[in-house]
Design a protein around this motif. Structure first.
Motif, PDB file in Angstrom:
ATOM      1  N   SER A   1       0.818  -1.219   0.000  1.00  0.00           N
ATOM      2  CA  SER A   1       0.000   0.000   0.000  1.00  0.00           C
ATOM      3  C   SER A   1       0.849   1.266   0.000  1.00  0.00           C
ATOM      4  N   ASN A   2       2.154   1.109  -0.240  1.00  0.00           N
ATOM      5  CA  ASN A   2       3.109   2.223  -0.273  1.00  0.00           C
ATOM      6  C   ASN A   2       3.205   2.927   1.084  1.00  0.00           C
ATOM      7  N   GLU A   3       3.056   2.156   2.166  1.00  0.00           N
ATOM      8  CA  GLU A   3       3.210   2.672   3.520  1.00  0.00           C
ATOM      9  C   GLU A   3       4.553   2.219   4.079  1.00  0.00           C
ATOM     10  N   PRO A   4       5.138   2.971   5.018  1.00  0.00           N
ATOM     11  CA  PRO A   4       6.456   2.615   5.551  1.00  0.00           C
ATOM     12  C   PRO A   4       6.461   1.245   6.224  1.00  0.00           C
ATOM     13  N   THR A   5       7.499   0.494   5.958  1.00  0.00           N
ATOM     14  CA  THR A   5       7.751  -0.780   6.636  1.00  0.00           C
ATOM     15  C   THR A   5       9.251  -1.037   6.558  1.00  0.00           C
ATOM     16  N   THR A   6       9.677  -2.200   6.996  1.00  0.00           N
ATOM     17  CA  THR A   6      11.103  -2.534   6.980  1.00  0.00           C
ATOM     18  C   THR A   6      11.328  -3.894   6.339  1.00  0.00           C
ATOM     19  N   SER A   7      12.540  -4.101   5.892  1.00  0.00           N
ATOM     20  CA  SER A   7      12.946  -5.405   5.397  1.00  0.00           C
ATOM     21  C   SER A   7      14.456  -5.536   5.568  1.00  0.00           C
ATOM     22  N   VAL A   8      14.987  -6.685   5.150  1.00  0.00           N
ATOM     23  CA  VAL A   8      16.408  -6.987   5.327  1.00  0.00           C
ATOM     24  C   VAL A   8      16.993  -7.402   3.984  1.00  0.00           C
ATOM     25  N   THR A   9      18.211  -6.983   3.727  1.00  0.00           N
ATOM     26  CA  THR A   9      18.931  -7.451   2.551  1.00  0.00           C
ATOM     27  C   THR A   9      20.313  -7.919   2.952  1.00  0.00           C
ATOM     28  N   THR A  10      20.874  -8.824   2.163  1.00  0.00           N
ATOM     29  CA  THR A  10      22.208  -9.374   2.399  1.00  0.00           C
ATOM     30  C   THR A  10      23.121  -8.919   1.282  1.00  0.00           C
ATOM     31  N   VAL A  11      24.175  -8.183   1.636  1.00  0.00           N
ATOM     32  CA  VAL A  11      25.137  -7.684   0.660  1.00  0.00           C
ATOM     33  C   VAL A  11      26.389  -8.560   0.743  1.00  0.00           C
ATOM     34  N   ILE A  12      26.712  -9.220  -0.364  1.00  0.00           N
ATOM     35  CA  ILE A  12      27.810 -10.187  -0.409  1.00  0.00           C
ATOM     36  C   ILE A  12      28.984  -9.583  -1.164  1.00  0.00           C
ATOM     37  N   ARG A  13      30.156  -9.652  -0.556  1.00  0.00           N
ATOM     38  CA  ARG A  13      31.374  -9.153  -1.196  1.00  0.00           C
ATOM     39  C   ARG A  13      32.284 -10.334  -1.514  1.00  0.00           C
ATOM     40  N   PRO A  14      32.486 -10.642  -2.783  1.00  0.00           N
ATOM     41  CA  PRO A  14      33.435 -11.703  -3.142  1.00  0.00           C
ATOM     42  C   PRO A  14      34.868 -11.188  -3.061  1.00  0.00           C
ATOM     43  N   GLN A  15      35.833 -12.077  -3.161  1.00  0.00           N
ATOM     44  CA  GLN A  15      37.222 -11.646  -3.251  1.00  0.00           C
ATOM     45  C   GLN A  15      37.423 -10.859  -4.545  1.00  0.00           C
ATOM     46  N   TYR A  16      38.317  -9.877  -4.496  1.00  0.00           N
ATOM     47  CA  TYR A  16      38.642  -9.063  -5.670  1.00  0.00           C
ATOM     48  C   TYR A  16      37.399  -8.364  -6.229  1.00  0.00           C
ATOM     49  N   ALA A  17      36.507  -7.936  -5.358  1.00  0.00           N
ATOM     50  CA  ALA A  17      35.263  -7.317  -5.807  1.00  0.00           C
ATOM     51  C   ALA A  17      35.523  -5.936  -6.408  1.00  0.00           C
ATOM     52  N   ASN A  18      34.717  -5.593  -7.399  1.00  0.00           N
ATOM     53  CA  ASN A  18      34.746  -4.271  -8.002  1.00  0.00           C
ATOM     54  C   ASN A  18      33.682  -3.420  -7.320  1.00  0.00           C
ATOM     55  N   PRO A  19      34.059  -2.445  -6.509  1.00  0.00           N
ATOM     56  CA  PRO A  19      33.070  -1.660  -5.762  1.00  0.00           C
ATOM     57  C   PRO A  19      32.203  -0.777  -6.647  1.00  0.00           C
ATOM     58  N   GLN A  20      32.512  -0.725  -7.955  1.00  0.00           N
ATOM     59  CA  GLN A  20      31.710   0.075  -8.884  1.00  0.00           C
ATOM     60  C   GLN A  20      30.540  -0.715  -9.468  1.00  0.00           C
ATOM     61  N   ARG A  21      30.411  -1.997  -9.127  1.00  0.00           N
ATOM     62  CA  ARG A  21      29.408  -2.849  -9.751  1.00  0.00           C
ATOM     63  C   ARG A  21      28.593  -3.607  -8.695  1.00  0.00           C
ATOM     64  N   LEU A  22      27.290  -3.671  -8.940  1.00  0.00           N
ATOM     65  CA  LEU A  22      26.391  -4.370  -8.024  1.00  0.00           C
ATOM     66  C   LEU A  22      25.359  -5.138  -8.831  1.00  0.00           C
ATOM     67  N   ILE A  23      25.209  -6.417  -8.526  1.00  0.00           N
ATOM     68  CA  ILE A  23      24.086  -7.193  -9.052  1.00  0.00           C
ATOM     69  C   ILE A  23      23.092  -7.382  -7.924  1.00  0.00           C
ATOM     70  N   SER A  24      21.869  -6.932  -8.127  1.00  0.00           N
ATOM     71  CA  SER A  24      20.809  -7.224  -7.168  1.00  0.00           C
ATOM     72  C   SER A  24      20.133  -8.500  -7.631  1.00  0.00           C
ATOM     73  N   TYR A  25      20.369  -9.567  -6.893  1.00  0.00           N
ATOM     74  CA  TYR A  25      19.895 -10.895  -7.270  1.00  0.00           C
ATOM     75  C   TYR A  25      18.671 -11.238  -6.439  1.00  0.00           C
TER      76      TYR A  25
END
Length: 463
Positions: free
Chosen positions: A81-105
């Motif tokens: 309903s487009n009302e405020p709520t909360t959720s959780v996400t997990t951000v995974i950093r692999p070795q040799y990660a490029n901080p300029q790129r993000l895949i939202s899977y």
């Protein structure tokens, strides 16, 4: 076929062989991290980080310490309903990660039980049902976690949101879209915890239920998050119309129908009240059982027969499809929220099998793609002729990876195209329609000075 013949057995071995930790993670329904301490977050913008914590992930090699680091973010978002709520996400950093790129899977976790959420199931030593459902699907992004300036280029960060939210609203499209977009905002706000650049380029990816979340996020981007730096979305096997999908799979994939109905009930109390009163007594435990699917219920509810006619479980048959048509259409029909000036300003890669046995008739996806193209969004649409849901996933992953990598490396898609893949090899880029240079322009940034043709043999893929 690499990920199905090599990666999946490794993941299965990982789940079964790694020793248990002394303190396994708590499920979301009792883990205090998922619940803000007060209401001060309610006036914050979507994507605001309320809380954060590091978590431990397993790795593909049984017994080996994972080279991945991960941080979870409790963030502000919006519900159906487009009302405020909360959720959780997990951000995974692999070795040799490029901080300029993000895949939202967006993982297809397809459950009305919040304890099936990826933030729980991805953690080491989580409950087995949640673990199997989520960790197996990490195989779909393993090439990005393992490559480094090779076939798929530099390794991006991976954002994995609980896009169904804290009420597990499976198939409720707008909520999934809001949660996905706001999780990306949160990830880009997390530099001091994760190391990701706040101006990183983001690409959304998901298949099946994850395709649902990715499409809705694409559809809502222009109105909810127009400034969010998304450069592409790859969407596989989406269900453009949940009512048509319900009718399409009833009697063949009936558990999916029950999960979907319960997900809508979780979001809309009026639907919940009606169906709890309408379900026949003999089917009550079958119907409500999946609400505790990943929660170790005792006694364990009976399994839903795949062949069941779910309509027969209710006193009024399928009346709920019509009684709540306004809710199902508003929250389950894709394409209704895009128009001139309110459309994704980034290209889409959509792939689906013409004989999909789960999500929807192919005609629904055809119409969705046509609508995107009518309003000016560039779409590469690949139809796998004669392939069902699972076969399309296997066949379509490599071309989708290639297309996403090309977007990271600066290719600009010029026009809408449709490709019918009739037999193996048809999507190997050997005809003019699937020639990447016929679909895209060079538009390289300074950070992508390496040769794209060296790092991405696009003639082997399908743009």
């Amino acid at each position: 076929m690499f990920f199905s013949t090599h990666v999946l057995p490794l993941v299965l071995g990982l789940i079964r062989i790694l020793p248990a930790a002394a303190d396994p993670p708590l499920p979301p329904d009792i883990d205090g991290f998922y619940k803000p301490e007060d209401d001060s977050w309610r006036d914050k913008d979507p994507g605001y980080i309320i809380d954060h914590r590091p978590v431990h992930l397993p790795w593909l090699i049984p017994g080996a310490e994972s080279p991945l680091t991960a941080h979870q973010l409790l963030f502000v978002t919006r519900n159906a309903s487009n009302e405020p709520t909360t959720s959780v996400t997990t951000v995974i950093r692999p070795q040799y990660a490029n901080p300029q790129r993000l895949i939202s899977y967006q993982i297809a976790y397809d459950s009305p039980d919040v304890n099936c959420s990826p933030s729980f199931g991805l953690q080491r030593d989580a409950e087995l049902t949640a673990t199997l459902w989520n960790q197996l699907q990490m195989a779909y992004v393993v090439p990005y976690l393992m490559s480094n300036k090779g076939l798929l280029g530099q390794r991006p960060f991976i954002n994995v949101p609980d896009y169904e939210g804290n009420n597990a609203a499976f198939t409720v499209g707008p909520q999934s879209g809001y949660h996905t977009l706001d999780s990306i905002k949160a990830a880009l706000n997390s530099q001091k915890y994760t190391g990701i650049n706040p101006r990183a380029k983001a690409i959304m990816f998901g298949y099946s239920g994850g395709g649902l979340a990715s499409e809705w996020a694409s559809e809502l981007h222009a109105t909810h998050s127009p400034d969010l730096n998304i450069i592409a979305a790859a969407i596989g096997g989406p269900p453009p119309n949940v009512t048509n999908t319900y009718i399409h799979v009833n009697g063949t994939q009936s558990p999916l129908n029950i999960w979907a109905v319960l997900g809508v009930m979780n979001a809309f109390p009026e639907v919940d009240t009606f169906l709890r009163g309408d379900v026949k007594l003999d089917w009550g435990s079958y119907f409500l059982g999946p609400l505790s699917r990943c929660s170790r219920p005792k006694p364990k509810p009976p399994a839903i027969p795949g062949w069941a006619n779910v309509t027969d479980w209710f006193k009024s048959g399928d009346e709920f499809l019509y009684k709540f048509k306004h809710i199902l259409d508003e929250n389950g029909v894709m394409g209704r929220r895009i128009e001139e000036g309110k459309r994704p300003n980034f290209p889409l890669y959509i792939f689906q099998g013409t004989d999909d046995n789960i999500t929807a008739p192919i005609e629904d996806t055809d119409k969705l793609v046509e609508r995107f193209c009518e309003v000016g969004t560039k779409v590469r649409y690949v139809r796998y002729v004669g392939k069902d849901h699972g076969a399309t996933l296997i066949k379509g992953m490599y071309p989708a990876w290639t297309w996403m990598s090309a977007r990271f490396n600066g290719f600009r898609v010029k026009k809408c195209t449709t490709k019918d893949v009739v037999k193996d090899g048809d999507d190997d880029g050997d005809d003019e329609d699937s020639d990447p240079l016929a679909e895209i322009d060079w538009d390289l940034d300074e950070e992508d000075e390496e040769s794209v043709l060296r790092s991405n043999p696009l003639h082997e893929g399908d743009l």
